[in-house]
Design an enzyme around this catalytic site. Structure first.
Site, PDB file in Angstrom:
ATOM      1  N   CYS A 108       0.883  -1.161   0.000  1.00 30.20           N
ATOM      2  CA  CYS A 108       0.000   0.000   0.000  1.00 30.20           C
ATOM      3  C   CYS A 108       0.918   1.207   0.000  1.00 30.20           C
ATOM      4  O   CYS A 108       1.500   1.547   1.039  1.00 30.20           O
ATOM      5  CB  CYS A 108      -0.905  -0.001   1.234  1.00 30.20           C
ATOM      6  N   CYS A 111      -0.684   4.359   2.215  1.00 27.17           N
ATOM      7  CA  CYS A 111      -0.797   4.291   3.683  1.00 27.17           C
ATOM      8  C   CYS A 111      -0.366   2.906   4.150  1.00 27.17           C
ATOM      9  O   CYS A 111       0.827   2.602   4.082  1.00 27.17           O
ATOM     10  CB  CYS A 111      -2.171   4.712   4.194  1.00 27.17           C
ATOM     11  N   SER A 112      -1.295   2.078   4.594  1.00 22.10           N
ATOM     12  CA  SER A 112      -0.871   0.787   5.144  1.00 22.10           C
ATOM     13  C   SER A 112      -1.971  -0.251   4.997  1.00 22.10           C
ATOM     14  O   SER A 112      -2.103  -1.122   5.847  1.00 22.10           O
ATOM     15  CB  SER A 112      -0.528   0.953   6.619  1.00 22.10           C
ATOM     16  N   CYS A 113      -2.780  -0.157   3.939  1.00 20.96           N
ATOM     17  CA  CYS A 113      -3.914  -1.060   3.768  1.00 20.96           C
ATOM     18  C   CYS A 113      -3.443  -2.514   3.721  1.00 20.96           C
ATOM     19  O   CYS A 113      -2.471  -2.840   3.034  1.00 20.96           O
ATOM     20  CB  CYS A 113      -4.680  -0.702   2.502  1.00 20.96           C
TER      21      CYS A 113
END
Lengths: 208, 219
Positions: A108, A111-113
């Site tokens: 991702c 962000c940090s999906c």
């Protein structure tokens, strides 16, 4: 000698950020915005109940049950829900299959999906700048750092999680595992293989 | 927005550091995680608004701080922006008044997590693109929240999936409104994104692309 020597054990003073968080927590509880027990439940869920063992069970079933595998590749959300895994950050799932010609990996960049219901919370490196910047522009170099050396004729597919679709890699089943049952197979599947930065190794007993 | 968070293809961060394998480094990270999710359950902001709060961090601070510091920054900003806390309360740590709200109790947490927040929606308009179409992504640089990473803007790729219509993140962040938008997965070759010199051979990048991000057919 100082007369401030205490016999008890000193704990380190709180850092600036620790103090800031402690003050915020007290404020939010006082304000009626946060139930401390709800916080414990949230942390406990992802520390102890929801993690990569869930994903490993999905993978092991796909390896041993061809009909399940087909459902998983066609409608991952439903197939994963069949196993009892659903919810936050896994509302819409897509499974991508590694073969001898294609290797998939997930990132991702924004962000940090990450697919929480099947893998838990993402590891620190998945959220850090190095992986997020490089996975899309030099995936083979990143994979080599993780110890994965692909043949030049294997296509690398990088899945950047820019929407609410969450990706899970279905790794290749290692050789010499025909005698293992689903639970034993699940034991072999580590988190990194389901992000696509590792391959599932041939079990040592089987290799011997 | 073209913030520090949009990292795809950026150089200079060095090798991937895998030394830290726990979910949380220290108790404060655990607290930030719990506080963020618990406050989010008040329903005052959505996921895209919380992403936008983190994206608005000063770029130098964003790149120089840890992941849960991003979350802490975002949470403090959202609490004040939505009026759940005043700037004065945040500064002093004193609730004025105490007990102004009702927290989501522990018993409801599991149900909320299991339900999640599905984004699939009904949509009156038909999908503009078919699997196999080659399309060009718009070259736009909005100041608001967007899920169109910089590295695909102006580039061409092939539609490989249609995921139905999902909540359009740009509008979801701006107004809180749930506007349906067709969502596709688009395959870009490494060469298209990074050029013949830099691209690794035999690599492709698959990006989820909302229909408004697409300019038109690849020419």
């Amino acid at each position: 000698m100082s007369d401030h020597q205490h016999p008890h054990h000193h704990t380190a003073p709180l850092s600036e950020i620790e103090q800031r968080v402690k003050q915020l927590e007290t404020l939010l509880v006082d304000k009626g915005l946060v139930d401390p027990k709800a916080m414990d439940e949230l942390v406990d869920t992802y520390e102890h109940r929801v993690g990569p063992r869930n994903g490993a069970r999905v993978v092991a079933r796909a390896w041993t049950d061809p009909e399940y595998k087909q459902r998983l590749l066609e409608d991952a959300t439903s197939a994963i829900m069949e196993m009892g895994y659903a919810g936050r950050q896994g509302e819409h799932m897509q499974v991508v299959e590694n073969t001898d010609k294609v290797h998939n990996m997930v990132v991702c960049t924004l962000c940090s999906c990450y697919p929480w219901p099947v893998l838990g919370l993402p590891p620190t490196w998945y959220k850090a700048s190095s992986y997020r910047s490089r996975a899309v522009s030099e995936p083979r170099a990143v994979l080599e750092e993780f110890g994965v050396n692909l043949d030049p004729d294997v296509e690398v597919r990088v899945w950047d999680s820019t929407s609410e679709i969450r990706y899970l890699v279905l790794p290749r089943r290692p050789n010499n595992t025909e005698h293992l049952n689903q639970d034993q197979l699940a034991e072999l599947v580590e988190r990194d293989a389901m992000i696509g930065v590792a391959v599932v190794p041939v079990p040592t007993e089987a290799a011997a | 927005m073209d913030g520090a968070h949009d990292l795809g293809g950026t150089h200079g961060f060095g090798p991937v550091d895998r030394s830290q394998q726990q979910n949380f480094v220290g108790e404060w990270e655990e607290k930030v995680f719990g506080l963020t999710l618990a406050c989010g359950m008040q329903g005052k902001w959505n996921l895209d608004q919380s992403r936008f709060a983190r994206e608005r961090m000063d770029p130098a601070h964003y790149l120089g701080s840890s992941y849960y510091e991003h979350w802490l920054h975002g949470l403090e900003l959202l609490l004040v922006e939505t009026g759940l806390l005043s700037a004065k309360e945040l500064e002093s740590g004193v609730a004025e008044p105490a007990g102004a709200f009702k927290p989501v109790p522990r018993e409801r947490v599991r149900g909320i997590l299991e339900q999640g927040s599905p984004t699939l929606m009904e949509c009156e308009s038909n999908a503009a693109w078919q699997i196999g179409d080659r399309v060009r992504i718009r070259n736009e640089h909005p100041h608001h929240h967007t899920r169109m990473p910089r590295y695909i803007r102006g580039r061409c790729g092939e539609i490989v999936q249609h995921y139905g219509a999902h909540i359009f993140p740009d509008a979801h962040s701006e107004s809180g409104e749930k506007v349906p938008s067709h969502l596709y997965n688009v395959r870009f070759s490494g060469e298209e994104l990074w050029g013949d010199q830099a691209a690794e051979a035999n690599s492709a990048i698959y990006v989820d692309v909302f229909e408004p991000y697409i300019e038109g057919p690849a020419s």
